[in-house]
Design a protein around this motif. Sequence first.
Motif, PDB file in Angstrom:
ATOM      1  N   ALA A  98       0.844  -1.199   0.000  1.00  0.00           N
ATOM      2  CA  ALA A  98       0.000   0.000   0.000  1.00  0.00           C
ATOM      3  C   ALA A  98       0.880   1.250   0.000  1.00  0.00           C
ATOM      4  CB  ALA A  98      -0.921   0.006   1.217  1.00  0.00           C
ATOM      5  N   LEU A  99       1.989   1.193   0.711  1.00  0.00           N
ATOM      6  CA  LEU A  99       2.937   2.315   0.736  1.00  0.00           C
ATOM      7  C   LEU A  99       3.699   2.405  -0.578  1.00  0.00           C
ATOM      8  CD1 LEU A  99       4.341   1.849   4.360  1.00  0.00           C
ATOM      9  CD2 LEU A  99       2.755   3.619   3.570  1.00  0.00           C
ATOM     10  N   VAL A 100       4.167   1.262  -1.066  1.00  0.00           N
ATOM     11  CA  VAL A 100       4.918   1.238  -2.326  1.00  0.00           C
ATOM     12  C   VAL A 100       4.065   1.747  -3.481  1.00  0.00           C
ATOM     13  CG1 VAL A 100       6.032  -0.278  -4.017  1.00  0.00           C
ATOM     14  CG2 VAL A 100       6.416  -0.635  -1.564  1.00  0.00           C
ATOM     15  N   ALA A 101       2.776   1.382  -3.481  1.00  0.00           N
ATOM     16  CA  ALA A 101       1.882   1.731  -4.593  1.00  0.00           C
ATOM     17  C   ALA A 101       1.590   3.222  -4.682  1.00  0.00           C
ATOM     18  CB  ALA A 101       0.564   0.961  -4.460  1.00  0.00           C
ATOM     19  N   LEU A 102       1.936   3.992  -3.659  1.00  0.00           N
ATOM     20  CA  LEU A 102       1.708   5.433  -3.730  1.00  0.00           C
ATOM     21  C   LEU A 102       2.539   6.068  -4.844  1.00  0.00           C
ATOM     22  CD1 LEU A 102       1.615   6.460   0.039  1.00  0.00           C
ATOM     23  CD2 LEU A 102      -0.306   6.355  -1.556  1.00  0.00           C
ATOM     24  N   VAL A 103       3.704   5.512  -5.102  1.00  0.00           N
ATOM     25  CA  VAL A 103       4.569   6.064  -6.155  1.00  0.00           C
ATOM     26  C   VAL A 103       3.940   5.886  -7.534  1.00  0.00           C
ATOM     27  CG1 VAL A 103       6.824   5.925  -7.268  1.00  0.00           C
ATOM     28  CG2 VAL A 103       6.650   5.755  -4.776  1.00  0.00           C
ATOM     29  N   PRO A 104       3.599   4.644  -7.949  1.00  0.00           N
ATOM     30  CA  PRO A 104       2.944   4.514  -9.262  1.00  0.00           C
ATOM     31  C   PRO A 104       1.590   5.209  -9.308  1.00  0.00           C
ATOM     32  CG  PRO A 104       2.931   2.410  -8.089  1.00  0.00           C
ATOM     33  CD  PRO A 104       3.864   3.314  -7.344  1.00  0.00           C
ATOM     34  N   PHE A 105       0.879   5.280  -8.178  1.00  0.00           N
ATOM     35  CA  PHE A 105      -0.405   5.991  -8.158  1.00  0.00           C
ATOM     36  C   PHE A 105      -0.210   7.444  -8.567  1.00  0.00           C
ATOM     37  CE2 PHE A 105      -3.353   8.842  -5.990  1.00  0.00           C
ATOM     38  CZ  PHE A 105      -4.574   8.341  -6.387  1.00  0.00           C
ATOM     39  N   LYS A 106       0.746   8.119  -7.966  1.00  0.00           N
ATOM     40  CA  LYS A 106       0.984   9.527  -8.264  1.00  0.00           C
ATOM     41  C   LYS A 106       1.417   9.718  -9.718  1.00  0.00           C
ATOM     42  CE  LYS A 106       3.481  13.622  -6.641  1.00  0.00           C
ATOM     43  NZ  LYS A 106       2.259  14.444  -6.693  1.00  0.00           N
ATOM     44  N   VAL A 107       2.315   8.849 -10.186  1.00  0.00           N
ATOM     45  CA  VAL A 107       2.819   8.964 -11.560  1.00  0.00           C
ATOM     46  C   VAL A 107       1.700   8.737 -12.572  1.00  0.00           C
ATOM     47  CG1 VAL A 107       4.354   7.932 -13.281  1.00  0.00           C
ATOM     48  CG2 VAL A 107       5.174   8.310 -10.946  1.00  0.00           C
ATOM     49  N   ILE A 108       0.930   7.675 -12.382  1.00  0.00           N
ATOM     50  CA  ILE A 108      -0.144   7.341 -13.324  1.00  0.00           C
ATOM     51  C   ILE A 108      -1.214   8.417 -13.333  1.00  0.00           C
ATOM     52  CG2 ILE A 108      -2.001   5.704 -13.839  1.00  0.00           C
ATOM     53  CD1 ILE A 108      -0.179   3.511 -12.637  1.00  0.00           C
ATOM     54  N   VAL A 109      -1.605   8.893 -12.153  1.00  0.00           N
ATOM     55  CA  VAL A 109      -2.638   9.920 -12.066  1.00  0.00           C
ATOM     56  C   VAL A 109      -2.194  11.201 -12.738  1.00  0.00           C
ATOM     57  CG1 VAL A 109      -3.834  11.475 -10.460  1.00  0.00           C
ATOM     58  CG2 VAL A 109      -3.803   9.011 -10.028  1.00  0.00           C
ATOM     59  N   GLU A 110      -0.965  11.594 -12.533  1.00  0.00           N
ATOM     60  CA  GLU A 110      -0.465  12.828 -13.151  1.00  0.00           C
ATOM     61  C   GLU A 110      -0.474  12.712 -14.673  1.00  0.00           C
ATOM     62  OE1 GLU A 110       3.343  13.545 -11.436  1.00  0.00           O
ATOM     63  OE2 GLU A 110       2.512  14.595  -9.682  1.00  0.00           O
ATOM     64  N   ARG A 111      -0.047  11.568 -15.189  1.00  0.00           N
ATOM     65  CA  ARG A 111      -0.017  11.380 -16.635  1.00  0.00           C
ATOM     66  C   ARG A 111      -1.418  11.332 -17.223  1.00  0.00           C
ATOM     67  NH1 ARG A 111       4.872   6.957 -17.738  1.00  0.00           N
ATOM     68  NH2 ARG A 111       6.569   8.305 -17.026  1.00  0.00           N
ATOM     69  N   LEU A 112      -2.319  10.613 -16.563  1.00  0.00           N
ATOM     70  CA  LEU A 112      -3.678  10.510 -17.079  1.00  0.00           C
ATOM     71  C   LEU A 112      -4.422  11.843 -16.962  1.00  0.00           C
ATOM     72  CD1 LEU A 112      -4.844   6.996 -15.798  1.00  0.00           C
ATOM     73  CD2 LEU A 112      -4.190   7.662 -18.113  1.00  0.00           C
ATOM     74  N   THR A 113      -4.144  12.569 -15.892  1.00  0.00           N
ATOM     75  CA  THR A 113      -4.782  13.882 -15.724  1.00  0.00           C
ATOM     76  C   THR A 113      -4.373  14.818 -16.845  1.00  0.00           C
ATOM     77  OG1 THR A 113      -4.840  13.618 -13.317  1.00  0.00           O
ATOM     78  CG2 THR A 113      -5.081  15.848 -14.186  1.00  0.00           C
ATOM     79  N   THR A 114      -3.093  14.791 -17.190  1.00  0.00           N
ATOM     80  CA  THR A 114      -2.596  15.624 -18.285  1.00  0.00           C
ATOM     81  C   THR A 114      -3.217  15.224 -19.609  1.00  0.00           C
ATOM     82  OG1 THR A 114      -0.480  15.924 -17.155  1.00  0.00           O
ATOM     83  CG2 THR A 114      -0.543  16.398 -19.526  1.00  0.00           C
ATOM     84  N   ARG A 115      -3.356  13.904 -19.811  1.00  0.00           N
ATOM     85  CA  ARG A 115      -3.928  13.400 -21.070  1.00  0.00           C
ATOM     86  C   ARG A 115      -5.399  13.769 -21.184  1.00  0.00           C
ATOM     87  NH1 ARG A 115      -2.851   7.225 -22.103  1.00  0.00           N
ATOM     88  NH2 ARG A 115      -0.740   8.085 -21.833  1.00  0.00           N
ATOM     89  N   VAL A 116      -6.146  13.590 -20.063  1.00  0.00           N
ATOM     90  CA  VAL A 116      -7.567  13.907 -20.074  1.00  0.00           C
ATOM     91  C   VAL A 116      -7.793  15.402 -20.284  1.00  0.00           C
ATOM     92  CG1 VAL A 116      -9.661  13.964 -18.658  1.00  0.00           C
ATOM     93  CG2 VAL A 116      -8.229  11.930 -18.659  1.00  0.00           C
ATOM     94  N   ALA A 117      -6.936  16.229 -19.643  1.00  0.00           N
ATOM     95  CA  ALA A 117      -7.041  17.675 -19.763  1.00  0.00           C
ATOM     96  C   ALA A 117      -6.765  18.124 -21.189  1.00  0.00           C
ATOM     97  CB  ALA A 117      -6.095  18.358 -18.791  1.00  0.00           C
TER      98      ALA A 117
END
Length: 207
Positions: free
Chosen positions: A188-207
Amino acid sequence: MTRTHLPGIIAMAAIVVASNILVQFLFGQWLTWGAFTYPFAFLVTDVMNRIYGVAAARRVVVVGFVVGVICSLIGTQIMGEFGPLVTFRIALGSGLAFLCAQLLDVAIFDRMREGAWWRAPLVSTLVGSTADTAIFFTTAFSAGFAFLEPGNDVAWANEALPLLGLGPVAPLWVSLAVADWAVKLSLALVALVPFKVIVERLTTRVA
């Protein structure tokens, strides 16, 4: 359901299938390899929740549940050394644990989505993972639930042994549950890193 949800659906299905296969292979004395893949289902759910909303996340959970049921049905037809690879109790525990834990994760994430970026995925995953472990191991192996499948002998899982080989005496399934829970909390702690990276990339793509 839209095409934008397809990557999340595929990812969830792949994690569920991989975990159902890898759970057959031991890692050390207390774990299986599936313990290291299944927790990432929470990552998929949380990313979908953050980017597309609670409804999309719930749809992905339903897909994962259906895939899990199919895997369990297949497992009941495959005979291992001691009988079917998947017993009724394991199938029931797996399905209940997945559905309850994932929906709990979705609900908690949605309640906390306005806080710091890490709070919602971390808290929702920790609570969901705890519920998942508790529901699965008690349903599948606890002697108290023997009435669910009287013909399934789980005496091996209730053998009294030191907890994780070191602590107080407890049924073997409790050690298995604690080890599984510890892996989930760590990931759960380790997954915070890919969570942040994936969300930032998808947010940029959606925007």
